[in-house]
Design a protein around this motif. Structure first.
Motif, PDB file in Angstrom:
ATOM      1  N   LEU A   1      -6.606   5.030  -0.857  1.00 24.15           N
ATOM      2  CA  LEU A   1      -5.241   5.428  -1.239  1.00 24.15           C
ATOM      3  C   LEU A   1      -5.252   6.832  -1.844  1.00 24.15           C
ATOM      4  O   LEU A   1      -4.370   7.650  -1.575  1.00 24.15           O
TER       5      LEU A   1
ATOM      6  N   GLU B   1     -10.441   0.427  -1.977  1.00 22.05           N
ATOM      7  CA  GLU B   1      -9.000   0.508  -1.684  1.00 22.05           C
ATOM      8  C   GLU B   1      -8.376   1.689  -2.419  1.00 22.05           C
ATOM      9  O   GLU B   1      -7.581   2.432  -1.851  1.00 22.05           O
TER      10      GLU B   1
ATOM     11  N   ARG C   1       1.815   1.618  -3.613  1.00 22.77           N
ATOM     12  CA  ARG C   1       0.697   2.100  -4.442  1.00 22.77           C
ATOM     13  C   ARG C   1       0.389   3.565  -4.129  1.00 22.77           C
ATOM     14  O   ARG C   1       0.075   4.350  -5.028  1.00 22.77           O
ATOM     15  N   GLY C   2       0.507   3.928  -2.853  1.00 22.49           N
ATOM     16  CA  GLY C   2       0.290   5.331  -2.458  1.00 22.49           C
ATOM     17  C   GLY C   2       1.342   6.235  -3.086  1.00 22.49           C
ATOM     18  O   GLY C   2       1.028   7.319  -3.593  1.00 22.49           O
TER      19      GLY C   2
ATOM     20  N   ASP D   1       0.813  -1.219   0.000  1.00 17.41           N
ATOM     21  CA  ASP D   1       0.000   0.000   0.000  1.00 17.41           C
ATOM     22  C   ASP D   1       0.844   1.265   0.000  1.00 17.41           C
ATOM     23  O   ASP D   1       0.459   2.272  -0.598  1.00 17.41           O
ATOM     24  N   GLU D   2       2.006   1.207   0.662  1.00 19.77           N
ATOM     25  CA  GLU D   2       2.896   2.380   0.608  1.00 19.77           C
ATOM     26  C   GLU D   2       3.351   2.592  -0.838  1.00 19.77           C
ATOM     27  O   GLU D   2       3.407   3.717  -1.322  1.00 19.77           O
TER      28      GLU D   2
END
Ligand code: SAM
Ligand code: ZN
Length: 314
Positions: A237, A233, A181-182, A178-179
């Motif tokens: 994000l 999701e 993708r962020g 997720d980091e």
């Protein structure tokens, strides 16, 4: 127009490379294509020593028509509707790069990036090679707010995961998925004008079947894989990466044309009803379905905030 992906300062151009005066990094130019990957590619391919299998070559050939249709039938009209003043467009993770030639034909000033050695080799055949850069979407060689629109098709799901094709297609999320993708979304936001939009598309993580990854037959989509993103999701994000923007889903009508699927019985069987369903999803009463688990393929727009209503307007 290119800047150092680390320092964001304009680069100095020599015959075979670009140099950053701030950090001293040098980025090579091969066949007119600047390479910012610094040796870190999505895949590995050496045209002199590697031979692509017939299956792989067939897959690449099948992509051609889809790349052109993706722009001509879907994104060019969608961009004109959503961002009527758009001129400069980036296709991030542009694959074979045909989209860039196609966007230019449609009158846009288009650029493309991809971080694959195989794609770089494919780009030898592209018309506008000077508009293609080998670079990760996590670190782009473009100035802040440079683009009116950024499109990224089938890329977000590949960020922050590991994939193997043998013995069968397998994918596993990395701990910092997720980091990553962020950070990818923040980088897209950096290069997008405040009044511009970002479009992301990929198979819906909330839909139980993935028709697009693997060996060509439909795959069960397990949430536990942590692979395909859901609308929620991406919304979370996106809110964290660019809090003032709003996000909504578009129907995938004409984005999916079932050309490859039509080679299988299930593709033939589902083509007509699915097309009718996607078309229905473009109408206001059914638009809400585009972000739900009933839609197999998400097309998400991250748009600028709505203009503030002035209390003084008459
Ligand atoms: C499924 S393909 C889609 C290609 C193209 N967008 C299309 O729709 O035909 C995914 C592409 O994303 C590229 N890719 C993966 N990670 C990337 C990254 N971090 N930055 C840029 N491209 C990336 C891959 O090299 C590959 O070409
Ligand atoms: Zn630099």
């Amino acid at each position: 127009v290119l800047v150092c992906p680390h320092c964001h300062v304009p680069l100095e151009r020599a015959a075979v490379n670009l140099t950053c005066a701030a950090c001293g990094r040098q980025y090579p130019i091969d066949d007119g294509i600047a390479d910012f990957a610094e040796g870190s590619y999505y895949d590995s391919f050496n045209a002199d020593t590697d031979r692509l299998s017939d299956h792989h070559l067939e897959g690449l050939a099948l992509e051609v028509e889809g790349s052109i249709r993706r722009i001509r039938d879907f994104y060019a009209p969608l961009i004109r509707r959503s961002v009527p003043t758009a001129h400069r467009v980036l296709d991030c993770g542009c694959g074979n790069g045909l989209s860039v030639d196609e966007l230019i034909k449609e009158g846009f000033d288009a650029f493309g990036n991809d971080v694959s050695q195989l794609r770089k080799w494919q780009w030898r055949e592209r018309h506008h090679r000077n508009k293609l850069v080998v670079a990760s979407g996590m670190r782009l060689p473009f100035p802040d707010h440079f683009f009116d629109v950024v499109v990224s098709s089938g890329v977000l799901e590949h960020i922050g995961v590991e994939e193997w094709s043998l013995p069968t297609y397998t994918v596993r999320a990395q701990a910092d998925r997720d980091e990553q993708r962020g950070a990818f979304l923040r980088e897209l936001a950096r290069v997008t004008a405040p009044s511009g939009s970002i479009f992301l598309d990929f198979p819906n993580g909330a839909f139980p079947v993935d028709f697009w990854h693997g060996d060509g037959t439909p795959r069960r989509n397990r949430r536990s894989e942590g692979f395909l993103p859901t609308f929620r999701e991406v919304r979370d994000l996106s809110r964290a990466a660019m809090p003032d923007r709003r996000i909504h889903a578009h129907a995938p009508y004409r984005r999916l044309q079932f050309r490859q699927a039509a080679r299988h019985w299930y593709g033939q069987a589902f083509r007509m009803p699915m097309n009718a369903f996607f078309r229905a999803m473009t109408t206001p009463p059914l638009q809400w379905l585009a972000s739900t688990a009933l839609n197999p393929f998400l097309v998400i727009e991250i748009a600028p905030p709505p203009p503030l209503k002035s209390p003084f307007r008459t």
